[in-house]
Design an enzyme around this catalytic site. Structure first.
Site, PDB file in Angstrom:
ATOM      1  N   CYS A  57      21.994 -22.005   8.480  1.00  0.00           N
ATOM      2  CA  CYS A  57      23.295 -22.647   8.711  1.00  0.00           C
ATOM      3  C   CYS A  57      23.319 -23.278  10.101  1.00  0.00           C
ATOM      4  O   CYS A  57      23.759 -24.426  10.273  1.00  0.00           O
ATOM      5  CB  CYS A  57      24.417 -21.620   8.598  1.00  0.00           C
ATOM      6  SG  CYS A  57      24.556 -20.811   7.000  1.00  0.00           S
TER       7      CYS A  57
ATOM      8  N   ASP B 104      12.968 -16.023  52.148  1.00  0.00           N
ATOM      9  CA  ASP B 104      13.380 -16.586  53.430  1.00  0.00           C
ATOM     10  C   ASP B 104      13.698 -15.412  54.366  1.00  0.00           C
ATOM     11  O   ASP B 104      13.988 -14.305  53.904  1.00  0.00           O
ATOM     12  CB  ASP B 104      14.619 -17.458  53.215  1.00  0.00           C
ATOM     13  CG  ASP B 104      15.173 -17.992  54.523  1.00  0.00           C
ATOM     14  OD1 ASP B 104      14.380 -18.500  55.321  1.00  0.00           O
ATOM     15  OD2 ASP B 104      16.392 -17.871  54.729  1.00  0.00           O
TER      16      ASP B 104
ATOM     17  N   ASP C 142      17.732 -23.565  51.956  1.00  0.00           N
ATOM     18  CA  ASP C 142      16.549 -23.408  51.115  1.00  0.00           C
ATOM     19  C   ASP C 142      16.681 -24.108  49.768  1.00  0.00           C
ATOM     20  O   ASP C 142      15.885 -23.861  48.862  1.00  0.00           O
ATOM     21  CB  ASP C 142      16.289 -21.911  50.870  1.00  0.00           C
ATOM     22  CG  ASP C 142      16.101 -21.147  52.172  1.00  0.00           C
ATOM     23  OD1 ASP C 142      15.298 -21.606  52.992  1.00  0.00           O
ATOM     24  OD2 ASP C 142      16.772 -20.128  52.365  1.00  0.00           O
TER      25      ASP C 142
END
Length: 745
Positions: free
Chosen positions: A16, A432, A634
């Protein structure tokens, strides 16, 4: 392009869903169409200038389904479930029908004395026996009427689905039983052995029961969104014209002053302007302990005020609130197809046609071997009934819904199924430093003026230049200068040099503050820079200041590592990750933090533009890279990495560059997110394995393979229906185990 969700009614299996996708994709202006069978939603990306809703509605109706616009993200869809009523009707008649059919046989076979009316004994009154069974069967057929209407309508559209399998199998049993009833009326009493009214009724009842359990289980998969939606209080107390009045939460406007009393939930996002308290934000950020909030602090709507009284100013309401953004991210993620789902989608799309082919082939082969028609009918019906494309269609979306919802409860917002799958496969984590590994609040540790300068002159220049900068180190200098009574002077021609520092004109002279590269670019002698650096701790970040080419000294700044960093990094290593620090800071400062945190690989002195190059280099080595950063500086590296993970503040959730957003600045959430991704992907694979395995084993058994090879038993169609009913339930139930997921930290 615009993205919208639509509720599709009448879907029952992956076939379906595939038909809806094909119908929608063929429309002009549609770029992408995806149906999530678990939520019964169509996610459409389209050009609203080209596609009209009427066109979409017509295409979906032509495919045999209903459609309506989805409600807003913050309002859960109401359950459209009439299975309980239909199940009750079917059970009320199928149970006595099963007794009527089985009691005489059990009495005869096992010499039992089960009560049974003599007037209905099949040996003495077979027509009456058959007519009573037909009368009891008709209400059950009515209860399962949707299977017949949907199933045969799908045949007319040349797109058979799961309902078609049920409708054809049950209809075959009923028609053969009606033929036997006709023979009984004509006096052929032997036909009483070929009545299958009870099989047809019990099959429908068991499938309705399975659908009932499946729907209940599927509703539980949305528990995370439902729980979030219920957090918002119905009313709010606002201060207007000096009076406190109670209004509906939806009537709060930006700028309103809102009174928050102890024990109340915060109605909207805002900023504390008076008072203070401890606030429980666990349902939003996953932070287990209440956090202190004072004047100037952000408050998140739907969080719980613990003890104090506060006055806040509303800043974000409605769809712009943190809660609405979280719910939107969750629903967006749950509505996107991950790569692992593609195979199941392809297989389930052609599954129904394959099952019909197998059923016809098996029935034909048994007839050719001389088997009776009743035997062949039993084989044919069992194959049609046991096949369950629903399990294949539900395997991936249900696990995604629960896994992503559980992540939200833990303060881990996973933006898509693709991101979750990719996160489960990463083998290198790049972090970082500032704001990620460290608190992001550096402080001045020491000041070293040059012999020709003074500390006051050095701080005055530094304060003037850094006053115009947004860098975290600038804040440390300004706080230190303010504490020593130094006021910022006026700087002209200010400019920032990425990865180096800032420069400008103070009192008519060119000045600069930054790292050694900045000083070298300004013409300051390297020997003078080296002498200043020799006085400081190698682990500190050094900001050198110069007026023209004359050095004024250096300021040593250091950040403190987050308390959770060592444990989080140990958790990452336990997961087999290569952990790498990537920072623009000096090598000595980076190594100092790395030693404290327990990181072996450090890549330092990398400018923002160079971080993407380092990510690309790691990927070229075959690494699947997770980049963890603050989502601002970043952003390019987060976007390039296989998975970008942004460490948020609890109020910043719409970070476009990140695939995963951590709602609190706790590094323990990084390994937790990876563990959750692995658990969810493992759950999806389990679901797919069992769904494929179930059909791979069940269909041959239903086809009589055991009987043909070993003389083993045939699969009763009623048992096939029971197995089919519980296959989908087992898949959803396995997915629900993710609700109990707890990070191993």
């Amino acid at each position: 392009m615009k993205e919208d969700d639509f509720i599709i009614t009448g879907m029952h299996c992956a076939s379906c869903a595939r038909r809806v996708e094909r119908g929608a994709s063929a429309l002009p202006g549609v770029a992408e169409a995806f149906v999530n069978i678990a939520t019964e939603k169509l996610r459409l990306r389209y050009d609203p200038q080209t596609l009209r809703y009427e066109q979409l509605e017509s295409a979906i109706k032509e495919a045999g389904f209903g459609i309506r616009r989805a409600q807003t993200e913050t309002t859960p869809e109401p359950a459209q479930d009439d299975f309980p009523r239909r199940l009750a009707l079917a059970a009320a008649f199928s149970l006595p029908l099963a007794y009527c059919a089985m009691a005489p046989m059990l009495n005869m076979a096992y010499s039992l004395a089960l009560p049974f009316p003599a007037a209905l004994e099949p040996m003495h009154a077979p027509p009456a026996f058959a007519l009573v069974q037909l009368g009891l069967c008709l209400p059950v057929l009515f209860a399962g009427s949707r299977f017949f209407s949907n199933g045969f309508a799908a045949v007319r559209r040349r797109a058979p689905n799961m309902d078609t399998l049920i409708a054809v199998g049950v209809s075959a049993a009923v028609l053969h039983s009606l033929y036997s009833l006709l023979l009984l009326v004509q006096g052929q009493d032997h036909a009483v052995e070929h009545l299958y009214f009870e099989s047809a009724a019990v099959i429908i009842t068991l499938i309705l029961f399975g659908k009932f359990l499946e729907n209940r289980s599927r509703q539980r998969t949305s528990a995370a969104i439902a729980g979030l939606a219920q957090l918002t209080p119905a009313t709010a107390t606002v201060v207007r014209e000096g009076k406190e009045i109670t209004i509906a939460q939806g009537e709060v406007r930006i700028g309103d002053l809102v009174r928050i009393r102890p024990g109340e939930r915060i109605p909207v996002d805002g900023v504390v302007v008076e008072g203070g308290s401890f606030v429980d934000e666990s349902m939003i950020t996953g932070e287990s302990l209440p956090v202190e909030r004072r004047a100037g602090d952000q408050l998140i709507g739907a969080s719980l005020n613990a003890t104090g009284s506060m006055l806040m100013r509303a800043t974000r309401i409605g769809e712009h609130s943190v809660l609405a953004q979280i719910m939107r991210l969750i629903q967006d993620a749950q509505g996107k197809r991950p790569p692992i789902a593609r195979l199941a989608d392809v297989v389930s799309g052609y599954f129904v046609q394959a099952v019909f082919g197998i059923a016809l082939l098996a029935g034909g082969l048994w007839l050719l071997t001389g088997a009776e028609f009743a035997f062949t009918l039993r084989i044919f019906t069992a194959i049609l009934v046991i096949a369950c494309p629903c399990a294949l269609g539900l395997a991936t979306p249900t696990a995604l819904m629960v896994g992503i919802g559980r992540g939200a409860e833990l303060g881990i917002l996973i933006k898509s199924g693709s991101a979750l799958e990719a996160a489960a496969k990463v083998d290198a984590v790049v972090l970082d430093k500032t704001g990620t590994l460290t608190e992001g609040k550096p402080a001045v540790r020491a000041v070293f003026p040059a012999p020709s300068s003074t500390e006051e002159e050095l701080l005055r220049l530094a304060c003037a230049l850094e006053n115009a900068s947004e860098h975290p180190l600038a804040g440390a200098v300004l706080r230190y200068a303010a504490a020593h009574g130094i006021e910022a002077g006026r700087v002209d021609a200010f400019s920032a040099v990425a990865g180096q520092g800032v420069r400008g004109t103070l009192d008519g002279e060119a000045c600069a503050i930054g790292n050694a590269r900045m000083m070298s670019a300004c013409g300051v002698e390297a020997a003078a820079i080296a002498r200043l650096a020799a006085q400081a701790d190698p682990g500190h970040t050094l900001l050198f200041a110069a007026r023209g080419k004359v050095p004024l000294g250096c300021i040593a700044v250091a950040d403190s590592i987050k308390k959770s960093a060592p444990a989080a990094l140990a958790g990452l290593r336990a997961l087999g990750m290569d952990v790498i620090m990537l920072t623009g800071d000096t090598r000595d400062a980076a190594k100092s933090i790395a030693v404290e945190a327990g990181i072996d690989t450090v890549i330092a002195e990398v400018p923002p533009s160079g971080k993407t190059e380092e990510i690309a280099r790691l990927q070229s080595l075959g690494k699947r890279v997770l980049m963890v950063g603050d989502g601002i500086n970043d952003a390019p590296a987060l976007a390039l990495a296989d998975v970008g993970m942004s460490v948020g503040s609890g109020t910043d959730v719409a970070m476009e560059s990140a695939d995963i957003v951590l709602m609190r600045a706790d590094l323990l959430a990084v390994p937790a997110a990876l563990q959750l991704s692995r658990a969810t992907l493992r759950n999806i694979k389990q679901n797919l394995f069992w769904a494929f395995c179930y059909n791979a084993l069940g269909i041959p058994v239903a086809a009589g393979a055991l009987y043909a090879l070993f003389g083993g038993p045939l699969l009763n169609p009623m048992l096939a229906a029971l197995a089919m009913a519980f296959s989908s339930v087992s898949v959803v139930g396995n997915a629900l185990r993710l609700r109990t997921f707890k990070p191993d930290m």
